[in-house]
Write an enzyme that holds these catalytic residues in place. Structure first.
Site, PDB file in Angstrom:
ATOM      1  CG  ASP A   1       2.020   8.081  -0.742  1.00  9.88           C
ATOM      2  OD1 ASP A   1       1.233   7.528   0.047  1.00  9.88           O
ATOM      3  OD2 ASP A   1       2.523   7.502  -1.716  1.00  9.88           O
TER       4      ASP A   1
ATOM      5  CG  ASP B   1      -1.638   4.023   1.492  1.00  9.55           C
ATOM      6  OD1 ASP B   1      -0.910   5.030   1.602  1.00  9.55           O
ATOM      7  OD2 ASP B   1      -1.758   3.390   0.429  1.00  9.55           O
TER       8      ASP B   1
END
Ligand SMILES: *[C@@H]1O[C@H](CO)[C@@H](O)[C@H](O)[C@H]1NC(C)=O
Ligand SMILES: *[C@@H]1O[C@H](CO)[C@@H](O)[C@H](O)[C@H]1NC(C)=O
Ligand SMILES: *[C@@H]1O[C@H](CO)[C@@H](O)[C@H](O)[C@H]1NC(C)=O
Length: 469
Positions: free
Chosen positions: A145, A347
């Site tokens: 992530d 992201d």
């Protein structure tokens, strides 16, 4: 535009000489700014097709989708969340990113009343890699992530709660290299400054981290040997030995590896070896594999870099500046202030790219003009521009390019233009932010097939097409 409609009309008389002649002209002109494809090519296979590319790259891990056949057996996949659930979880993550950045800006304004970074960790992403912890090393599937910073794994004896995961749960008592961090250690006292909850249990340092999608982990802060490959071994890697873990439905992963900024981040902890450089390629569909590579390997010739935005330097996020959007090769008329008001981040854990409301409205309206020959389909959760392709053999859609600072245009792969539930409901894979002051987010659907390179020393992000091939 007119040429495309003409082409569509011609499809009904495919065999005519005029059609073929027109087609060849259009291929060199109009079609240069279109994707021509069959809907079946976008429906993921139920069989995993592993790329060989990762094996040829140094310091690399294979990337797989957490709901795809490369990770879960077909029996597990029956339990995966629906598209509507995935998109609603995605909205929770986005809401949490927005509120954490809002908190950060409050903090800058009034450092005295809000001394700590609040809620800066968010969401749990979609793609995973397998790394090894401990001595002897055991393998664990972790979500990676770029929007969160801490690494943790479910950990025996699971004093609170552990979810079912694919591999046996990490057991520190079976590793010779595991060590708890003491409450007196300086690293323990960094926990709260890094936006997590900090505590102490019989002199062992305790962390707690919660994510925007209501998942969380709490347990002991520990040091352990982390192995990426035979030549990529990190003794004393700081991670969380999670005793109380909460995930969303459909996850069978062991934990998370955080690639955002911050002192505990994988990127910071391995900076000596990799110089804060990593790259990834997310595959065009969930049945294929991509890679996550650490360090500055040979960069592809076609790579183009855009500077990281300075506005996000004090946050966990990697900022970018969007300066424009092209649809069908034409710049969509959007005032530059629409993008500069709140800025943008990239992201890996956000699925759908979020745009400022005005920018989205303009993108949608330009896109719809190219799509008038397809029947509309109902909205799917946050996606409001959907089409029914069930009666179309061939689909022609305009290219969409996102232009970043420095004129770097990322021409979205056709796998990143639609989010597809099935043939009769394929939606434009972009959504609007609720407020013009919310940060835009370049999400993972739109990153598909590009090699995306993060270089946090030179302060730049690069994009190279065809990255997974
Ligand atoms: C696997 O993927 C490659 C590259 O995308 C493709 O060329 C090949 O045909 C695929 N194989 C199967 C069995 O689907
Ligand atoms: C780590 O700390 C916990 C809590 O104090 C303790 O139960 C556990 O045995 C410790 N593990 C090791 C390997 O020291
Ligand atoms: C697509 O999904 C919707 C909702 O589940 C369903 O009503 C529709 O029949 C499906 N269409 C096809 C072609 O499978």
């Amino acid at each position: 535009m007119a040429a495309l409609i003409f082409l569509l009309l011609l499809y009904s008389s495919k065999n005519s000489y005029a059609f073929q002649e027109k087609m060849s002209t259009l291929e060199t002109e109009g079609l240069r700014h279109s994707h021509v494809f069959q809907i079946s090519s976008l429906l993921p296979s139920t069989v995993c097709n592993s790329s060989t590319k990762v094996m040829n790259r140094k310091s690399s891990l294979e990337v797989v989708h957490k709901h795809g056949p490369c990770f879960q057996s077909s029996q597990d996949r029956a339990k995966v969340p629906s598209h509507a659930e995935i998109l609603s979880q995605d909205q929770s993550r986005v809401d949490s990113i927005h509120s954490s950045l809002y908190m950060n800006s409050m903090e800058e304004m009034d450092a005295v009343t809000l001394p700590t970074k609040i809620g800066i960790s968010v969401g749990t992403g979609n793609y995973l890699v397998t790394v090894s912890f401990g001595t002897p090393g055991k393998k664990y599937a972790l979500i990676f992530d770029t929007g969160s910073h801490f690494t943790w794994t479910q950990c025996e004896p699971c004093a609170g709660f552990c979810h079912d995961q694919v591999e046996p749960i990490f057991d520190p008592s079976k590793s010779r290299s595991y060590a708890n961090v003491s409450c007196r250690a300086a690293t323990c006292n960094q926990i709260s400054a890094e936006g997590m909850q900090q505590d102490c249990s019989s002199s062992t340092c305790v962390y707690g981290i919660s994510y925007g999608d209501s998942s969380s982990s709490a347990g002991f802060l520990a040091k352990e040997k982390l192995t990426i490959s035979r030549s990529d071994v990190f003794p004393g890697y700081l991670f969380g030995c999670g005793q109380q873990n909460q995930f969303r439905k459909g996850n069978r992963v062991a934990g998370l590896i955080g690639l955002a900024r911050g002192k505990f981040s994988f990127v910071a902890q391995t900076a000596r070896k990799y110089k804060k450089i990593f790259s990834h390629c997310l595959p065009s569909d969930d049945s294929l594999t991509g890679y996550l590579t650490f360090g500055g390997t040979k960069l592809p010739k076609t790579i183009k870099f855009t500077p990281m935005s300075k506005s996000f330097q004090n946050t966990l996020f990697y900022g970018l500046d969007i300066i424009g959007i092209n649809v069908g090769g034409q710049r969509v008329p959007i005032k530059s202030s629409v993008f500069t008001t709140a800025g943008a981040i990239i992201d890996s854990g956000t699925v759908i790219t979020r745009l400022p409301p005005t920018a989205y409205a303009q993108l949608k309206s330009s896109f719809q003009k190219y799509m008038t020959s397809y029947p509309r389909a109902p909205a799917l959760s946050i996606l409001d521009t959907c089409y029914d392709f069930s009666r179309s053999d061939v689909i022609i859609a305009p290219t969409i390019g996102i232009v970043f600072n420095g004129g770097v245009e990322v021409d979205i792969d056709f796998s990143g233009i639609f989010y597809i539930r099935n043939e009769s409901q394929a939606c434009l894979a972009f959504a609007a932010n609720k407020d013009a002051n919310d940060v835009a987010i370049f999400g993972n659907v739109q990153q598909k097939t590009y090699e995306v390179v993060y270089d946090d020393v030179k302060g730049r992000i690069g994009f190279a097409p065809g990255g997974c091939n």
